[in-house]
Design an enzyme around this catalytic site. Structure first.
Site, PDB file in Angstrom:
ATOM      1  N   PRO A   5     -22.679 125.288 -82.402  1.00 27.98           N
ATOM      2  CA  PRO A   5     -22.017 124.136 -81.803  1.00 27.98           C
ATOM      3  C   PRO A   5     -20.551 124.406 -81.495  1.00 27.98           C
ATOM      4  O   PRO A   5     -19.781 124.775 -82.377  1.00 27.98           O
ATOM      5  CB  PRO A   5     -22.154 123.039 -82.860  1.00 27.98           C
ATOM      6  CG  PRO A   5     -22.858 123.636 -84.023  1.00 27.98           C
ATOM      7  CD  PRO A   5     -22.944 125.103 -83.823  1.00 27.98           C
ATOM      8  N   GLU A   6     -20.192 124.236 -80.232  1.00 25.50           N
ATOM      9  CA  GLU A   6     -18.792 124.282 -79.830  1.00 25.50           C
ATOM     10  C   GLU A   6     -18.459 122.916 -79.233  1.00 25.50           C
ATOM     11  O   GLU A   6     -19.240 121.987 -79.389  1.00 25.50           O
ATOM     12  CB  GLU A   6     -18.568 125.393 -78.795  1.00 25.50           C
ATOM     13  CG  GLU A   6     -18.967 126.766 -79.296  1.00 25.50           C
ATOM     14  CD  GLU A   6     -18.744 127.862 -78.272  1.00 25.50           C
ATOM     15  OE1 GLU A   6     -17.848 127.719 -77.432  1.00 25.50           O
ATOM     16  OE2 GLU A   6     -19.470 128.861 -78.322  1.00 25.50           O
TER      17      GLU A   6
END
Length: 292
Positions: free
Chosen positions: A2-3
DNA sequence: ACAGGCTCCTGCAGGC
DNA sequence: TGCCTGCAGGAGCCTG
């Protein structure tokens, strides 16, 4: 992993589903990690509080919590459609960092509990907010705002930063532009996928020294980063490494990747095989012809 | 002060 | 077929 776009998607999804709901019980797994605040302290702080709003700051999901005494959950939920909502100001925060493999899911209580579930918040509506993280790089933190200040990211927000400020971040820095993009103290929210993708769209080699990029190159990079992040948010993020949103749904931006995890495959622009190098300890993907 | 390297942790890919 | 090794990475910490 997750960014920014994945965290944004999750935060929006959780916000839509649990805003106005009250936490009636908090359960934490017995692991020493991934807790930044001791589990018992988190549970004590969370139980009884209302989820006022859930939003993203950098790669962190911030849940604004309030103690709304004397109001039933129905009253709180009716307040949802009124603007501005009649909630008391937040007096606490629950901060979730997903690390590499973290998930924040809104489920029914009878949904099977996934392996590596570290937190389960039972809500007044009957649903559950679950934190699942196999690799345990994620972090959970509780902040009582009368004691400490609200969460702020150390780096600049890439979606709103202006040209001058962006250029100033990298001035005089000898490290590679790839490593600079990953440094959360400079920009917050950019990870390996979007660093590689934005450098491709800006036509800049990852190994270039950050401080030696021209003003024009930096502005291309800023605009590329902005476009890539916005596009990924519209597509619900990139699903690699099992990423899913708050409802367990995968994103679609991985289909648009130009370089990330495309080693040896033809460049979408010039057909040159995509190269992979190790930079700042990370797999780094680029087109040797399009990026200079 | 700053840059780069090491470490945590687990799932998965690849090799024999 | 099955086991085992090695590798991936965000960010805090350590070292040079």
């Amino acid at each position: 992993m997750p960014e920014l776009p994945e965290v944004e998607t999750i935060a929006r999804g959780v916000h839509e589903r649990v805003r106005g709901d009250r936490i009636v019980h908090a359960w934490f797994g017995g692991h020493r990690e991934p807790f930044k605040t001791a589990p018992a302290k988190q549970a004590k702080g969370l139980e009884g509080r209302v989820l006022l709003a859930i939003h993203r700051t950098g790669k962190h999901i911030v849940c604004e919590l309030g103690s709304v005494a004397g109001k039933s959950i129905q009253e709180l939920r009716q307040g949802r459609k009124k603007t501005p909502p009649e909630f008391a100001p937040p007096d606490a925060q629950w901060i979730v960092h997903l690390g590499m493999t973290g998930r924040l899911l809104v489920t029914t209580p009878d949904a099977p509990v996934a392996a590596h579930t570290h937190a389960r918040l039972t809500l007044a509506s009957g649903r559950e907010l679950r934190f699942v993280d196999p690799r345990r790089f994620g972090r959970l933190e509780f902040r009582a705002l009368e004691r400490v200040t609200g969460f702020t990211a150390s780096g600049a927000e890439p979606l709103t930063i202006q040209a001058g400020e962006f250029a100033a971040l990298f001035r005089g820095r000898s490290l590679s532009i790839k490593a600079a993009l990953l440094n959360q103290n400079l920009l917050t929210g950019v990870g390996n996928i979007y660093a590689d993708e934005s450098l491709f769209h800006a036509g800049i080699r990852p190994r270039r020294s950050a401080g030696r990029l021209t003003r024009a190159e930096l502005e291309r990079l800023r605009l590329s980063l902005n476009q890539v992040l916005e596009h990924a948010i519209r597509l619900g993020g990139s699903s690699v490494s099992d990423y899913v949103d708050a409802a367990g749904v995968r994103g679609f931006f991985q289909l648009e990747h130009c370089v990330y995890l495309r080693t040896g495959e033809p460049c979408r622009s010039c057909q040159t095989p995509i190269q992979r190098i190790l930079l700042a300890g990370r797999g780094t993907h680029f087109c040797p012809k399009c990026q200079r």
